[in-house]
Design a protein around this motif. Structure first.
Motif, PDB file in Angstrom:
ATOM      1  N   LYS A   6     -34.170   6.231  54.473  1.00  0.00           N
ATOM      2  CA  LYS A   6     -35.023   7.020  55.231  1.00  0.00           C
ATOM      3  C   LYS A   6     -34.371   7.848  56.415  1.00  0.00           C
ATOM      4  O   LYS A   6     -33.801   7.169  57.102  1.00  0.00           O
ATOM      5  N   GLY A   7     -34.437   9.194  56.622  1.00  0.00           N
ATOM      6  CA  GLY A   7     -33.960   9.838  57.425  1.00  0.00           C
ATOM      7  C   GLY A   7     -32.539  10.209  57.535  1.00  0.00           C
ATOM      8  O   GLY A   7     -31.636  10.535  58.113  1.00  0.00           O
ATOM      9  N   GLN A   8     -31.648   9.495  56.273  1.00  0.00           N
ATOM     10  CA  GLN A   8     -30.328   9.609  56.168  1.00  0.00           C
ATOM     11  C   GLN A   8     -30.210  10.929  55.382  1.00  0.00           C
ATOM     12  O   GLN A   8     -30.807  11.309  54.563  1.00  0.00           O
ATOM     13  N   ARG A   9     -28.888  11.434  55.624  1.00  0.00           N
ATOM     14  CA  ARG A   9     -28.724  12.740  55.132  1.00  0.00           C
ATOM     15  C   ARG A   9     -28.017  12.571  53.613  1.00  0.00           C
ATOM     16  O   ARG A   9     -27.652  11.546  53.280  1.00  0.00           O
ATOM     17  N   ASN A  10     -28.399  13.378  52.699  1.00  0.00           N
ATOM     18  CA  ASN A  10     -28.231  13.460  51.545  1.00  0.00           C
ATOM     19  C   ASN A  10     -26.984  14.253  51.357  1.00  0.00           C
ATOM     20  O   ASN A  10     -27.131  15.600  50.911  1.00  0.00           O
ATOM     21  N   ILE A  11     -25.879  13.870  51.899  1.00  0.00           N
ATOM     22  CA  ILE A  11     -24.559  14.510  51.763  1.00  0.00           C
ATOM     23  C   ILE A  11     -24.192  15.173  50.396  1.00  0.00           C
ATOM     24  O   ILE A  11     -23.439  16.163  50.266  1.00  0.00           O
ATOM     25  N   VAL A  12     -24.313  14.356  49.362  1.00  0.00           N
ATOM     26  CA  VAL A  12     -23.969  14.779  47.987  1.00  0.00           C
ATOM     27  C   VAL A  12     -24.674  15.908  47.634  1.00  0.00           C
ATOM     28  O   VAL A  12     -24.132  17.065  47.040  1.00  0.00           O
ATOM     29  N   GLN A  13     -25.963  16.023  47.762  1.00  0.00           N
ATOM     30  CA  GLN A  13     -26.898  17.291  47.376  1.00  0.00           C
ATOM     31  C   GLN A  13     -26.399  18.291  48.542  1.00  0.00           C
ATOM     32  O   GLN A  13     -26.339  19.686  47.974  1.00  0.00           O
ATOM     33  N   GLU A  14     -26.267  18.260  49.764  1.00  0.00           N
ATOM     34  CA  GLU A  14     -26.022  19.220  50.507  1.00  0.00           C
ATOM     35  C   GLU A  14     -24.724  20.042  50.171  1.00  0.00           C
ATOM     36  O   GLU A  14     -24.753  20.787  50.146  1.00  0.00           O
ATOM     37  N   PHE A  15     -23.737  19.094  49.834  1.00  0.00           N
ATOM     38  CA  PHE A  15     -22.134  19.812  49.503  1.00  0.00           C
ATOM     39  C   PHE A  15     -22.655  20.433  48.138  1.00  0.00           C
ATOM     40  O   PHE A  15     -22.006  21.647  47.879  1.00  0.00           O
ATOM     41  N   ASP A  16     -23.323  19.950  47.293  1.00  0.00           N
ATOM     42  CA  ASP A  16     -23.516  20.612  45.907  1.00  0.00           C
ATOM     43  C   ASP A  16     -24.266  22.004  46.210  1.00  0.00           C
ATOM     44  O   ASP A  16     -23.808  22.955  45.506  1.00  0.00           O
ATOM     45  N   ASN A  17     -25.239  21.945  47.023  1.00  0.00           N
ATOM     46  CA  ASN A  17     -26.086  23.168  47.266  1.00  0.00           C
ATOM     47  C   ASN A  17     -25.100  24.087  47.867  1.00  0.00           C
ATOM     48  O   ASN A  17     -25.258  25.279  47.736  1.00  0.00           O
ATOM     49  N   TYR A  18     -24.079  23.745  49.072  1.00  0.00           N
ATOM     50  CA  TYR A  18     -23.181  24.556  49.619  1.00  0.00           C
ATOM     51  C   TYR A  18     -22.331  25.089  48.655  1.00  0.00           C
ATOM     52  O   TYR A  18     -21.974  26.447  48.658  1.00  0.00           O
ATOM     53  N   PHE A  19     -21.969  24.329  48.030  1.00  0.00           N
ATOM     54  CA  PHE A  19     -20.653  24.632  46.954  1.00  0.00           C
ATOM     55  C   PHE A  19     -20.963  25.779  45.766  1.00  0.00           C
ATOM     56  O   PHE A  19     -20.157  26.665  45.795  1.00  0.00           O
ATOM     57  N   GLY A  20     -21.900  25.342  45.206  1.00  0.00           N
ATOM     58  CA  GLY A  20     -22.516  26.446  44.158  1.00  0.00           C
ATOM     59  C   GLY A  20     -22.036  25.951  42.638  1.00  0.00           C
ATOM     60  O   GLY A  20     -21.936  24.743  42.748  1.00  0.00           O
ATOM     61  N   SER A  21     -21.749  26.638  41.906  1.00  0.00           N
ATOM     62  CA  SER A  21     -21.512  26.273  40.503  1.00  0.00           C
ATOM     63  C   SER A  21     -20.054  25.902  40.193  1.00  0.00           C
ATOM     64  O   SER A  21     -19.671  25.556  39.178  1.00  0.00           O
ATOM     65  N   GLY A  22     -19.297  26.583  41.200  1.00  0.00           N
ATOM     66  CA  GLY A  22     -17.773  26.157  40.845  1.00  0.00           C
ATOM     67  C   GLY A  22     -17.087  27.358  40.332  1.00  0.00           C
ATOM     68  O   GLY A  22     -15.984  26.900  39.921  1.00  0.00           O
ATOM     69  N   THR A  23     -17.576  28.467  40.514  1.00  0.00           N
ATOM     70  CA  THR A  23     -16.516  29.491  40.291  1.00  0.00           C
ATOM     71  C   THR A  23     -15.678  29.794  41.293  1.00  0.00           C
ATOM     72  O   THR A  23     -15.449  28.976  42.186  1.00  0.00           O
ATOM     73  N   LEU A  24     -14.484  30.710  40.848  1.00  0.00           N
ATOM     74  CA  LEU A  24     -13.414  30.759  41.609  1.00  0.00           C
ATOM     75  C   LEU A  24     -13.833  31.398  43.113  1.00  0.00           C
ATOM     76  O   LEU A  24     -13.255  30.955  44.103  1.00  0.00           O
ATOM     77  N   ASP A  25     -14.796  32.053  43.055  1.00  0.00           N
ATOM     78  CA  ASP A  25     -15.332  32.598  44.439  1.00  0.00           C
ATOM     79  C   ASP A  25     -15.888  31.437  45.241  1.00  0.00           C
ATOM     80  O   ASP A  25     -15.750  31.716  46.468  1.00  0.00           O
TER      81      ASP A  25
END
Length: 109
Positions: A6-25
């Motif tokens: 509880k209260g811990q950051r979900n770093i995996v989800q945060e990174f996935d949201n930041y990175f996107g779908s994985g296009t070259l862009d």
């Protein structure tokens, strides 16, 4: 995947949201956000460039939110010390085989 406390950051989800779908862009944006300069015309070139830098993924996401470049450590030992001391570890079991985290991940333990 392990449950987050509880209260811990979900770093995996945060990174996935930041990175996107994985296009070259997406890969090129990551390189730019880290402060890498040059032409990265392919995902492979981006991956190779990312292997040359030592950053903490938690700090990368914080820096992006603040509109600045993350701190780059001189070597993996500095990164490891910082990461462990500050408990900013990205869970290894959440790493995708050819994803950007794989290129950024360093052995810290």
């Amino acid at each position: 995947m392990a449950r987050k406390k509880k209260g811990q950051r979900n770093i995996v989800q945060e990174f996935d949201n930041y990175f996107g779908s994985g296009t070259l862009d997406d890969w090129q944006r990551l390189c730019k956000d880290i402060g890498l300069r040059g032409e990265f015309g392919s995902k492979t070139k981006c991956r190779k460039a990312l292997r040359t830098v030592h950053i903490n993924i938690h700090d990368l996401l914080d820096a992006v939110k603040q509109g600045r470049e993350p701190h780059r450590f001189r070597n993996v030992h500095e990164l490891a010390d910082y990461t462990v001391e500050n408990d900013k570890i990205y869970p290894k079991k959440a790493v995708k085989e050819m994803g950007p985290v794989r290129a950024l991940l360093r052995r810290v333990l």
